[in-house]
Design an enzyme around this catalytic site. Structure first.
Site, PDB file in Angstrom:
ATOM      1  N   SER A  20      -5.744 -11.278 -15.313  1.00 49.59           N
ATOM      2  CA  SER A  20      -7.080 -11.603 -14.100  1.00 49.59           C
ATOM      3  C   SER A  20      -7.265 -10.364 -13.945  1.00 49.59           C
ATOM      4  O   SER A  20      -6.687  -9.079 -14.271  1.00 49.59           O
ATOM      5  CB  SER A  20      -5.811 -12.049 -13.002  1.00 49.59           C
ATOM      6  OG  SER A  20      -4.861 -10.927 -12.759  1.00 49.59           O
ATOM      7  N   HIS A  31      -3.504  -7.034 -17.693  1.00 50.96           N
ATOM      8  CA  HIS A  31      -3.179  -7.882 -17.031  1.00 50.96           C
ATOM      9  C   HIS A  31      -4.029  -9.011 -17.254  1.00 50.96           C
ATOM     10  O   HIS A  31      -5.386  -8.500 -17.039  1.00 50.96           O
ATOM     11  CB  HIS A  31      -4.074  -7.478 -15.604  1.00 50.96           C
ATOM     12  CG  HIS A  31      -2.900  -6.614 -14.610  1.00 50.96           C
ATOM     13  ND1 HIS A  31      -1.520  -7.026 -13.962  1.00 50.96           N
ATOM     14  CD2 HIS A  31      -3.017  -4.761 -14.187  1.00 50.96           C
ATOM     15  CE1 HIS A  31      -1.172  -5.649 -14.373  1.00 50.96           C
ATOM     16  NE2 HIS A  31      -1.648  -4.447 -14.487  1.00 50.96           N
ATOM     17  N   TYR A  75      -5.236 -17.913 -14.684  1.00 52.02           N
ATOM     18  CA  TYR A  75      -5.179 -17.015 -15.675  1.00 52.02           C
ATOM     19  C   TYR A  75      -4.743 -17.563 -17.444  1.00 52.02           C
ATOM     20  O   TYR A  75      -4.806 -17.491 -17.954  1.00 52.02           O
ATOM     21  CB  TYR A  75      -3.365 -17.313 -15.718  1.00 52.02           C
ATOM     22  CG  TYR A  75      -2.977 -16.276 -14.377  1.00 52.02           C
ATOM     23  CD1 TYR A  75      -3.002 -14.938 -14.253  1.00 52.02           C
ATOM     24  CD2 TYR A  75      -2.544 -16.493 -13.243  1.00 52.02           C
ATOM     25  CE1 TYR A  75      -3.126 -14.364 -13.053  1.00 52.02           C
ATOM     26  CE2 TYR A  75      -1.391 -15.666 -12.256  1.00 52.02           C
ATOM     27  CZ  TYR A  75      -2.524 -14.864 -12.142  1.00 52.02           C
ATOM     28  OH  TYR A  75      -1.575 -14.203 -10.771  1.00 52.02           O
TER      29      TYR A  75
HETATM   30  C1  DQA Z   1      -0.213 -10.547 -13.411  1.00 49.15           C
HETATM   31  C2  DQA Z   1      -1.604 -10.341 -12.159  1.00 49.15           C
HETATM   32  C3  DQA Z   1      -0.671 -10.241 -10.542  1.00 49.15           C
HETATM   33  O1  DQA Z   1      -1.188 -10.139  -9.663  1.00 49.15           O
HETATM   34  C4  DQA Z   1       0.366 -11.130 -10.669  1.00 49.15           C
HETATM   35  O2  DQA Z   1       1.537 -11.556 -10.179  1.00 49.15           O
HETATM   36  C5  DQA Z   1       0.638 -12.014 -12.224  1.00 49.15           C
HETATM   37  C6  DQA Z   1      -0.062 -11.599 -13.113  1.00 49.15           C
HETATM   38  C7  DQA Z   1      -1.815 -11.275 -14.242  1.00 49.15           C
HETATM   39  O3  DQA Z   1      -1.464 -10.664 -15.271  1.00 49.15           O
HETATM   40  O4  DQA Z   1      -3.316 -11.056 -13.896  1.00 49.15           O
HETATM   41  O5  DQA Z   1       1.717 -12.775 -12.020  1.00 49.15           O
HETATM   42  O6  DQA Z   1      -0.401  -8.975 -13.741  1.00 49.15           O
END
Ligand code: DQA
Length: 162
Positions: A114, A112, A35
């Site tokens: 990721s 997101h 992240y």
């Molecule tokens: C996320 C991806 C999700 O699968 C994960 O549970 C997160 C962060 C992302 O920003 O990449 O908490 O949303």
């Protein structure tokens, strides 16, 4: 509501709400290889600068609690012109947040940090995507930046059309 972050409500015609879901308050120390090392405050500060430059008001909100996320979406349904949401873990589980998104009348960008499509299989399914305008996934903090730039762009365009 828990974990409310700074609200930058300002002078401009349009307001964009940014909602960060659970565990995103831990950014910086949470799995930095996945992240990144920026904290949520860093991201919100970056977004505030973009918003100022693009002349939109910005409200940022983070909660670890599903019901609070739903409440803020409901509250801003009539007070904002676009929504950026990173539902985090709820992306893959929350029918209730999805239902709240259906009631939100303006464009919604799911973001997101990721790339949810090149991780574990359970992350590949988003309950949100079918009810959002589009998804930006995999660009780190720039996922939010791109979402904000797009919303500011269409809002500006909107004005010119009227
Ligand atoms: C996320 C991806 C999700 O699968 C994960 O549970 C997160 C962060 C992302 O920003 O990449 O908490 O949303």
């Amino acid at each position: 509501m828990s974990n409310t972050t700074t609200a930058h409500v300002g002078k401009h015609d349009h307001t964009i709400l940014v909602v960060h879901g659970p565990n995103l308050n831990m950014l910086g120390t949470r799995e930095p290889d996945v992240y990144g090392t920026q904290t949520l405050d860093d991201i919100n500060r970056m977004l505030a600068k973009v918003a100022e430059r693009r002349e939109v008001n910005l409200v940022t909100y983070q909660s670890n609690i599903e019901g609070d996320i739903i409440t803020v979406i409901q509250q801003y349904a009539s007070k904002s012109d676009g929504l950026i949401i990173n539902p985090a873990g709820y992306t893959h589980t929350s029918v209730a947040i999805r239902d709240a998104l259906v009631l939100y009348p303006e464009p919604i960008v799911e973001v997101h940090l990721s790339n949810i499509y090149n991780r574990e299989d359970f992350r590949k399914d988003s309950l949100m995507s079918p009810v959002t305008t589009g998804t930006i996934s995999g660009f780190g903090a720039d996922s939010y930046r791109l979402a904000l730039m797009w919303l500011a762009h269409i809002l500006e365009h909107d004005d010119q059309g009227h």
